[in-house]
Design an enzyme around this catalytic site. Structure first.
Site, PDB file in Angstrom:
ATOM      1  N   THR A 331       0.827  -1.211   0.000  1.00  0.00           N
ATOM      2  CA  THR A 331       0.000   0.000   0.000  1.00  0.00           C
ATOM      3  C   THR A 331       0.859   1.258   0.000  1.00  0.00           C
ATOM      4  OG1 THR A 331      -0.093   0.262   2.385  1.00  0.00           O
ATOM      5  CG2 THR A 331      -1.711  -1.237   1.418  1.00  0.00           C
ATOM      6  N   CYS A 332       0.172   2.406  -0.125  1.00  0.00           N
ATOM      7  CA  CYS A 332       0.906   3.674  -0.187  1.00  0.00           C
ATOM      8  C   CYS A 332       1.249   4.221   1.194  1.00  0.00           C
ATOM      9  CB  CYS A 332       0.070   4.705  -0.932  1.00  0.00           C
ATOM     10  SG  CYS A 332      -0.170   4.205  -2.633  1.00  0.00           S
ATOM     11  N   ASP A 333       0.850   3.522   2.257  1.00  0.00           N
ATOM     12  CA  ASP A 333       1.093   4.048   3.600  1.00  0.00           C
ATOM     13  C   ASP A 333       2.450   3.599   4.131  1.00  0.00           C
ATOM     14  OD1 ASP A 333       0.914   5.131   6.076  1.00  0.00           O
ATOM     15  OD2 ASP A 333      -0.853   4.027   6.723  1.00  0.00           O
ATOM     16  N   ASN A 370      -6.379   0.771  -0.294  1.00  0.00           N
ATOM     17  CA  ASN A 370      -5.846   0.991  -1.645  1.00  0.00           C
ATOM     18  C   ASN A 370      -6.594   0.154  -2.686  1.00  0.00           C
ATOM     19  OD1 ASN A 370      -2.241   1.700  -1.461  1.00  0.00           O
ATOM     20  ND2 ASN A 370      -4.002   3.016  -1.254  1.00  0.00           N
TER      21      ASN A 370
END
Ligand SMILES: Cc1ncc(COP(=O)(O)O)c(C=O)c1O
Length: 380
Positions: A331-333, A370
């Site tokens: 994910t982008c986190d 996401n």
């Protein structure tokens, strides 16, 4: 912080199996082993003879797991209408369930009754009052709070009455025309020493005896909960050392005529599930080699956040030359990191990373953040 266990290398059979599964089903995967699940169930049955096992569905709420345990003769611990739906889909009678959530809406109670549940748990009078309209059809257990000093996940703060208040609650219930059929406890999950269960069994047995003196209708159930641990470091658990004191406590303290039940989740399912993920990409950032996997803490590794678990990892490549690396999720986190500061051999895109002991509180708490679809689940 728990030390991460890492195994480098794999047998040819293991490699062939993992590669074949990914070829057939893609990556990431959560692989449920029917054989291992049954082995855990049978071991627990042997270690706690005479104790009826109610699988805590919350640990991994999945139809195939329910089906395997149903055929093996297990009963089920449910805590929501959704969990009851899973059983109903397989025509499993609600009579083989215990509803263990101490706090519930009337709608939840009615859903459980429709599903056929007849045993419910409460831990205070207000919750007992909610059950009064149904008291002719059900049995009620009182959840008592005990805390294991060695537990990884404490459940004693949020639920359970104090042992000292039980007799008064039994009297209040009786004044309301309700009968407390038994006691239940959960010492906390991943309770690594048997002492907590032993002490709780002894204390509950005393309370059951004390309650018999004031109650014409004696209790007949003791629910010793879950909490039985598994090993997260590739070492085999010493089942004999762990369960013997618990078995002996049941024999020594529990009064005759009491049916003893347990609600294991982690112990049954954790060792039966393996996660297979693969490297999607990599980057060198400062001193660290980053590898980005197609599964992470928003997916199957969610238990690293919610369950405080540190899953043992296996890297198929056993080259001796290693560098300091970070395994990150897809994910982008930036919180989505599975392991930091670990030594890894050079990995390439498509290489597999295996997570072991990934059955309990993994898929159960995974998200679709996401809009990722997450690991496919297969049974072997
Ligand atoms: C009421 C209840 N029963 C059983 C379980 C299963 O516990 P474990 O996975 O530690 O065996 C839990 C876990 O949270 C629980 O809350």
């Amino acid at each position: 912080m728990t030390q991460r266990a890492i195994r480098y290398g794999a047998t040819e059979d293991e490699k062939a199996l993992y590669l074949d599964l990914v070829k057939k089903h893609g990556s990431p995967l959560l692989v449920i082993s029917r054989e291992k699940l049954l082995q855990q169930y049978n071991t627990l049955k042997q270690q706690l003879p005479g104790v009826a096992l109610y699988y805590a569905i919350k640990a991994f709420p999945y139809p195939a797991i329910i089906e395997i345990l149903d055929k093996a003769g297990a009963c089920f611990d449910v805590a929501s209408a959704g969990e009851i739906d899973l059983l109903q889909a397989q025509h499993i009678s609600g009579r083989r369930t215990i509803h263990t959530h101490p706090i519930k809406k009337d709608a939840e109670i009615r859903a459980a009754l429709r599903g056929g549940s007849t045993t419910f748990v409460v831990d205070n009078i207000d919750e007992l009052k909610k059950l009064l309209p149904y008291r002719q059809r059900i049995g009620v257990l009182l959840r008592v709070s005990f805390r294991s000093e060695t537990t990884q996940i404490d459940l004693s703060r949020k639920f359970g009455c104090s042992p000292d208040s039980v007799i008064e609650l039994v009297e209040q219930a009786s004044a309301l025309g309700a009968h407390i059929r038994g006691l239940s406890f959960h010492v906390g999950s991943q309770s690594t020493l048997p002492k907590a269960h032993v002490e709780a069994i002894e204390r509950c047995s005393q309370i059951i005896n004390d309650a018999a003196a004031i109650n014409p209708n004696p209790m007949d159930i003791l629910d010793i909960g879950g909490g039985f641990p598994v090993s997260y470091n590739f070492e085999d658990m010493d089942n004999e050392a762990y369960f013997t004191p618990i078995r002996e406590a049941i024999k020594q303290y529990v009064p005759d005529g009491i049916r003893v039940i347990a609600e294991p989740g982690r112990y049954l399912i954790a060792p039966a599930v393996t996660a297979i993920s693969s490297v999607s990409g990599k980057a060198k950032r400062g001193d660290y080699q980053w590898y980005y996997l197609d599964d992470g803490v928003y997916g199957s590794y969610s238990g690293q956040i919610f369950d405080h678990a540190c899953y043992p990892l296996q890297i198929l490549n056993d080259e001796a030359q290693r560098e300091v690396a970070i395994l990150a999720g897809p994910t982008c986190d930036s919180i989505d990191i599975i392991a930091e500061d670990i030594e890894l051999p050079k990995l390439e895109e498509g290489d597999l990373v295996i997570g072991h002991m990934m059955g309990a509180y993994t898929y159960a708490t995974s998200t679709q953040f996401n809009s990722l679809s997450g690991a496919s689940i297969i049974v072997i």
